[in-house]
Structures are given as structure tokens and as C-alpha cells.
Design a protein around this motif. Structure first.
Motif, short mmCIF file in Angstrom:
data_model
loop_
_atom_site.label_atom_id
_atom_site.label_comp_id
_atom_site.label_asym_id
_atom_site.label_seq_id
_atom_site.Cartn_x
_atom_site.Cartn_y
_atom_site.Cartn_z
N THR A 175 0.81 -1.22 0.00
CA THR A 175 0.00 0.00 0.00
C THR A 175 0.85 1.27 0.00
O THR A 175 0.31 2.38 -0.16
CB THR A 175 -0.92 0.01 1.23
N ASP A 176 2.16 1.11 0.19
CA ASP A 176 3.07 2.26 0.19
C ASP A 176 3.78 2.42 -1.15
O ASP A 176 4.75 3.16 -1.26
CB ASP A 176 4.13 2.10 1.29
N TYR A 177 3.29 1.72 -2.16
CA TYR A 177 3.97 1.69 -3.46
C TYR A 177 3.05 2.22 -4.55
O TYR A 177 1.86 1.91 -4.61
CB TYR A 177 4.40 0.26 -3.79
N LEU A 178 3.61 3.05 -5.44
CA LEU A 178 2.90 3.55 -6.62
C LEU A 178 3.72 3.22 -7.86
O LEU A 178 4.96 3.24 -7.82
CB LEU A 178 2.70 5.07 -6.54
N ASN A 179 3.03 2.95 -8.95
CA ASN A 179 3.74 2.70 -10.20
C ASN A 179 4.31 4.01 -10.76
O ASN A 179 3.69 5.07 -10.64
CB ASN A 179 2.79 2.09 -11.24
N LEU A 180 5.47 3.91 -11.35
CA LEU A 180 6.09 5.04 -12.04
C LEU A 180 6.32 4.60 -13.48
O LEU A 180 7.15 3.73 -13.75
CB LEU A 180 7.42 5.42 -11.36
#
Length: 722
Positions: free
Chosen positions: A314-319
């Protein structure tokens, strides 16, 4: 090889067996640890947790990140915590490997017990008794986990701890392991707290910078790990090449993401949330191959003392894309969110990558690679805040021992200056009268054996060469080698002088054990043994001298497969017993070995240096490429006058000096200018005396200056100086 040399080899092998046999069974600290103990959920089923937390009746499974175990009483109340150092920190000691330590701390933050369960420290595996290690770690019991602990005298609010005599570097590394582990676990469970930092305020800049400019001003961090460092296939390129940076600041966010994506990210972030981008290429993934939904990204962390931040899914976003056209190619990318009111981007922080590495035996270990990061000052209103950092432990040691360091440096400098003036000194000496050489050398031998060896314990050794070799292969850390100022400075002196003049200045003038041997030779002469003192026959010497080279390459080769075995075999060096540990702390084979060497030294010059010393062999090899050698004459090829008096047997039948064996005693150089000892000079002197000719000054070539050349020079001098 002669029967005598074969017999000597057999006795040497027997002696090595006697020396290493009592060591091999004397310690359990180099035994392999199970994977369950190192990484399994139930630490205390495999480790003696009760030894470090005696109040506990039972223990929980591993919890938290970094991991720890709760210690519970009979009613299930938490009375403390137990943790394994490698679950918290990865600090290599002198061997290049961590000292794996089990630590107990009660619920008030008091350390209740410390137990070393594995280490690879050479001086502790083979030399210093276990009681010294136990005495050192017992100092921590009763101290607070957040106390400022320093090896040395302490002061300025710090608690001073006694080091392990002869193992200062190991003591410093273990102190960092214990204090940092206790503090981080104490912070995690809420025992220790820190004062809040003022919030960061970014300058309202509206800039769009390319990748190169961002990198130049330090807005981008980079961590590169080569394949060789972790035992991976170098043919496939770097293990990982990773870039990262803090996205909340407008300049960096707009430049990397573009204005729309940056504004969207800022709208999604809540107060006290911070975005960090990561891109990487290479053989491995910073996300981890074992990641599953709902799990933790176990390879990447952010640390800002005293906090450590880990990331869940939940602390990760796609780049998906970076704006700068000059951005490097990358294989994977992502944005991690730090969710904490304690994280402050105005202060420096560290990105940590946790990877598995294979040693030369194929054993997998866990390693931390850290890359510091600090936003450029111009991104922050008011610039960088004042950050007070603790002085490194090695600096405290240097400051505490400054008087001794000064005397030590003075000794090294005086020796180098004295030898640099050798031409003047040997010209003022003769074969029968050489006080300008013999008395300074005798004084240096006394200083070297007494002050440098027994007092400072600064005896260079083959174990240091092996340790540095492995540090170059695995992970080099300057602070570990700086932790012993005398060995550090001594090695720089050795490196410089070996390249200038060969091994002889160290081996023949300043080596503590070599000096001790020569003092024993002097003692033997003084007590009436001079008539028994002699050298081995030259032919036998020429065969036996290769033993030390075989030992040197053997130890280096063994160390590539097993450093622990090589350390045991390095007991062929008597230095540890003589200066570091003390004969009284060793068993009878060591007494016999030291006694035999020093006893033989009363009858023959430096027998250990000539035939067994791997350290000397290691220095002899680069000494072949020295810049300055000793002088020779054409007649030296047939005249053996110098060779007859060479205590090192370093002059061959053709008059050549073997710089790999020469101890730079300068006896041959004294004879080189002595017109009553050097046969060519004696002959010319007698001829001139017979003819009534003047005895001119002896030139740099070792011959009397020509009378014709002197006469030719007189008129020109007269014209210049009427």
C-alpha cells in the motif's frame, strides 16, 4: 632438495599442526549457524535467549521490522526484548564479516545480556582468550540502550568502555553493533524517543531541470553494486545500478514527473507523507522476487536516525515514465511513500538496499548497502539545518592517542630521514668503525621491539594483508582500518619505503619481531656466544629462503577458500603470541615455537625473517620494483669481499644484491667507500701511496677521483674566481 631441507619442511608441518590443533577445538564462534536461527520465525527455539534475558519465562516469535522477540513472564507480561544483531544492522568487523550477537534488553531500555554467537575475527579465533571477549561484552549489562557508548575514556556525556587489548577494531565494530541494535529496537517498541525536528519548508521555485543538472547539484542519489561485490556473474554487468530522489520538492517533482503528474501526486499525498522515486537496472530487482500482495518490500528501506522505514504494497505507486530526455535507461521503477510525522526531508537520510551475497565458499549471507541523501540546500528555505553528528569512533581513538601517535610518526620520519642520508653516513664510517650506522640501528631496534611492539602492539602481519585482500573483494571500509592508527600509519610507511628502497628498511630496521631477533643476536654475543654465531651455508640458505614464499602464497590461496583456516595457519607468525596476546595466554606449542626462534636468533642472524616469514615474502615481491637500489662496482662480479660479510646472504656469487632478501644493513655500502676494506680501493690507494700521489676524494662511483680531472678543473675555477 637436500635431506636437511626436507627434514626442515617435515618439522615445519609438524609444528604448524601443533600450533593450529589446540586452536581448532578451542572455539565454537566460527561454527555455521542454521537458517532457522538467522531467518526463521522462532528465534529462541534455536538461540539461547534465556541467557541474555533471564527474567523471561517464554518468548514470542519474531515480530516487527527490524525483527525482535518479546520476552514474557509467567503471566504473559512483556518484560523485555531479545534480538539478533543481523536482523537490525549489518556492520562488518575487521574480518569483513559481522559479529553476530544476541542481545537482551528489558522494558525500561536496560541491556540485560549480550552473547556473541558467531564471528570470524582472526585475533579472537586464534589468539586472544575467550575470557577477554566475555569481559568486553559484560560491560554492556546494566547500561541503557540509548546511552552514548564509546571505546576509550568517554566524556561529553558518553560512557567509556574498555577495548579488547590487541583487537581494538573488533571492539569498535561490536560496540556499534550492540548500541545501534539496542537503540533501533528501543525506538521501534517505544522505549526511546527523540525530540521533534522543525518541519521542512521548500523554496517556491518553478524550474524544469534535465537529469544531468539534477545529478550535478545532488538532487539525485545513486547506489551501484557491482556483481563482484555480491558473488554474482560479472559478465552480466552490475548487480544493480539504482537512482532515487525526494519528489515532494517542486523542482524535483516537476522536472521528473511533469507538472500534471506532480500535481496529481501532491493531491493524493496526505500530510506527513513523502514520495521517493526509485529506478534501477541490473541483474536484480529492488522490489524483491518474493514480494506478494499484502506483503512487505523486504529489499528496500529508508533510514533517518533513529527511525527505519519499511514499505508494504500500500506504500507503493507505479512510475511509468520520467520526463527528462537524458534520463538513463532502467529496467524497473516505482514510487515509495514514507508515512510518518517523524520523517523530515530537510535532514539527511539514507536509502538502504538489502541483498543476498555469496562468499567464496558459496555461503549466502545478508548484506546492507547504504546510500546517504540530502536535498540540495537551495531547495529549502533557510538552507540546510545544522546537523550535529557524532564523531566517528576511529577519530576518538586518534585523538585519545595523539601523544603516542606523535612519537610513532617521529620514529618513522627519523628512520626515513636517517636512511635517506645513508651516503653521508657510510662515507663517514669504515668496516671496523661504524657508530653512525650501528648505534642508530641499535636504538631503533630497542624502540621497535619495546615501544612499537610491546607497548603499541603495532606489529604488521600477513593477517592484515589477507584481511585487506578480502576487503577489496567484498566491501572496503576505511573506518575499520583507521581504527588502529599505528597499524594504519605503519602500513603507509611500509608501502612508500618498499617502493622507494625495498623491504629492507622495514624488515631490517623497524619490524618489532625482526628487531627482537637482532637484539637476541646482540645478547648472545654479549654473553660469550659470539664464537658460535654463524650463518647457514649459502647453498642451503638459497634453498630454504623459498620456504617463506611458499608459506605466503599458501596462506593467500587458503584464505580465498576459507579465511578462518588461513587465520589458523597464520600462527606460523609468532607476532600475535609475542606482542598482542602474550606468551602466558597461549599453550605450550606456542611457548616452544617462540623459544626456538629467539634461541636460534642468539646463534644466527634473523632466522625467522630469512626462512619462514610470510610477511617478509609479501613485501619482497613489490620490492623488486623499488626506485633506488644499492651501488655496485664492475669488480663486484669477481670480488666476494662484501658477500663474505653479508648477514642476510643477499649477495650472490656474481656480486649482485638480491633486494628481495637485503635488510639494508649498509655494510656493503660502508665497504664500497672504505679504502682499507674494498679490494679495488685498497689496490688503488696502495698504488698512489707507492707513487707518492695524493689520495683524492672517493666519488659516487666508488673510486678515487682522477687526478687529471681535478687538474683540469683548477684553471677554470681560477678564472671564475680571480
Amino acid at each position: 632438495m637436500t635431506f636437511i631441507s626436507k627434514s626442515l619442511l617435515a618439522r615445519l608441518a609438524m609444528l604448524l599442526t601443533m600450533l593450529t590443533a589446540p586452536i581448532a577445538g578451542a572455539t565454537v564462534y566460527d561454527a555455521e549457524l542454521s537458517a532457522e536461527l538467522l531467518h526463521g520465525p522462532d528465534l529462541c527455539a534455536h538461540a539461547a535467549c534465556a541467557d541474555v534475558m533471564p527474567l523471561a519465562k517464554r518468548f514470542s516469535k519474531r515480530l516487527g521490522s527490524p525483527q525482535y522477540v518479546q520476552a514474557l513472564d509467567a503471566d504473559g507480561k512483556v518484560v523485555g526484548y531479545v534480538f539478533l544483531s543481523t536482523d537490525v544492522v549489518d556492520i562488518p568487523a575487521y574480518s569483513g564479516k559481522p559479529v553476530i550477537t544476541l542481545i537482551g534488553m528489558d522494558s525500561k531500555g536496560i541491556i540485560t545480556g549480550v552473547r556473541v554467537i558467531k564471528h570470524s575475527e582472526p585475533i579472537l579465533l586464534a589468539g586472544i582468550p575467550e575470557s577477554a571477549l566475555l569481559k568486553f561484552i559484560d560491560q554492556y549489562v546494566g547500561l541503557r540502550g540509548d546511552a552514548k557508548l564509546e571505546i576509550g575514556r568517554g566524556g561529553d556525556g558518553s560512557v567509556g568502555l574498555d577495548a579488547i587489548s590487541g583487537a581494538t577494531v573488533t571492539a569498535i565494530a561490536e560496540n556499534q553493533v550492540i548500541s545501534r541494535s539496542a537503540y533501533e529496537i528501543g525506538r521501534q517498541v517505544g522505549i526511546f524517543t527523540t525530540a521533534a525536528r522543525p518541519p521542512a519548508r521548500f523554496t517556491p521555485r518553478d524550474e524544469r531541470l534535465n537529469w544531468g543538472k539534477l545529478a550535478d547539484e545532488g538532487a539525485l542519489g545513486r547506489l551501484t553494486i557491482s556483481a563482484r561485490e555480491v558473488g554474482a556473474d560479472s559478465a552480466r554487468g552490475d548487480y544493480i545500478d539504482l537512482y532515487f530522489g525526494y519528489l515532494n520538492t517542486p523542482t524535483l517533482g516537476n522536472s521528473l514527473l511533469g507538472e500534471d503528474n506532480y500535481q496529481r501526486l501532491m493531491r493524493d499525498l496526505k500530510p506527513d507523507e513523502h514520495a521517493i522515486f526509485v529506478i534501477a537496472s541490473g541483474q536484480t530487482s529492488f522490489k524483491g522476487s518474493g514480494f506478494v500482495r499484502g506483503g512487505i518490500y523486504d529489499r528496500i528501506q529508508v533510514r533517518q536516525d533513529p527511525e527505519t522505514y519499511t514499505f508494504r504494497d500500500t506504500d507503493y505507486l507505479n512510475l511509468y515514465h520520467l520526463q527528462p530526455a537524458d534520463a538513463p535507461d532502467y529496467r524497473e521503477s516505482g514510487i515509495f511513500i514514507v508515512r510518518s510525522q517523524h520523517f523530515n526531508p530537510a535532514w539527511p537520510w539514507t536509502l538502504t538496499l538489502l541483498v543476498n551475497k555469496l562468499d567464496n565458499k558459496g555461503v549466502k549471507t545478508f548484506a546492507h548497502y547504504d546510500q546517504p541523501y540530502w536535498l540540495p540546500a537551495r531547495y529549502l528555505e533557510g538552507g540546510h539545518p545544522t546537523v550535529v553528528t557524532a564523531r566517528p569512533a576511529w577519530q576518538n581513538i586518534w585523538l585519545d592517542r595523539m601523544p603516542q601517535i606523535g612519537l610513532f610518526l617521529l620514529t618513522l620520519l627519523a628512520t626515513a630521514v636517517l636512511y635517506a642520508q645513508r651516503d653521508r653516513l657510510v662515507r663517514a664510517s669504515s668496516r671496523k668503525h661504524k657508530p653512525l650506522i650501528s648505534w642508530p640501528r641499535l636504538l631503533l631496534w630497542l624502540i621497535s621491539a619495546g615501544f612499537i611492539g610491546f607497548y603499541l602492539k603495532a606489529q604488521p602481519s600477513i593477517t592484515q594483508i589477507m584481511t585487506w585482500l578480502h576487503a577489496l573483494i567484498n566491501q572496503w571500509r576505511w573506518e575499520l582500518f583507521l581504527s588502529d592508527p599505528f597499524i594504519f600509519l605503519f602500513w603507509w610507511f611500509i608501502i612508500i619505503t618498499v617502493l622507494l628502497w625495498g623491504r629492507g628498511l622495514f624488515c631490517g630496521w623497524l619490524c618489532p619481531f625482526g628487531s627482537l631477533q637482532h637484539l637476541m643476536l646482540k645478547l648472545g654475543s654479549a654473553i660469550g656466544l659470539k664464537r658460535f654465531q654463524q650463518l647457514l651455508p649459502k647453498k642451503l640458505h638459497d634453498r630454504l629462503r623459498w620456504l617463506k614464499y611458499a608459506i605466503f602464497f599458501g596462506l593467500i590461496g587458503v584464505s580465498l577458500f576459507s579465511m578462518e583456516t588461513a587465520e589458523h595457519l597464520a600462527e606460523i607468525e609468532p607476532f600475535k603470541t609475542t606482542f598482542l596476546v602474550g606468551v602466558w595466554n597461549r599453550t605450550w606449542p606456542f611457548w616452544l615455537f617462540i623459544g626456538a626462534i629467539l634461541g636460534l636468533s642468539m646463534f644466527s642472524e634473523r632466522p625467522y625473517c630469512k626462512y619462514l616469514c610470510p610477511m617478509g615474502a609479501g613485501l619482497a615481491l613489490p620490492g623488486k620494483f623499488r626506485l633506488f637500489g644499492l651501488k655496485r662496482k664492475a669488480e663486484c662480479t669477481t670480488c666476494h669481499a662484501c658477500a663474505a660479510g653479508c648477514g642476510s646472504h643477499a649477495i650472490d656469487s656474481e656480486g649482485r644484491i638480491d633486494q628481495m632478501e637485503c635488510m639494508l644493513c649498509l655494510d656493503c655500502m660502508i665497504m664500497y667507500y672504505d679504502d682499507h676494506a674494498c679490494p679495488p680501493l685498497v689496490k688503488e690507494r696502495k698504488q698512489r701511496e707507492t707513487k707518492g700521489q695524493a689520495l683524492t676524494r672517493i666519488g659516487a662511483d666508488g673510486y678515487f677521483l682522477s687526478l687529471d680531472s681535478l687538474r683540469a678543473a683548477l684553471p677554470s675555477k681560477g678564472k671564475e674566481n680571480p
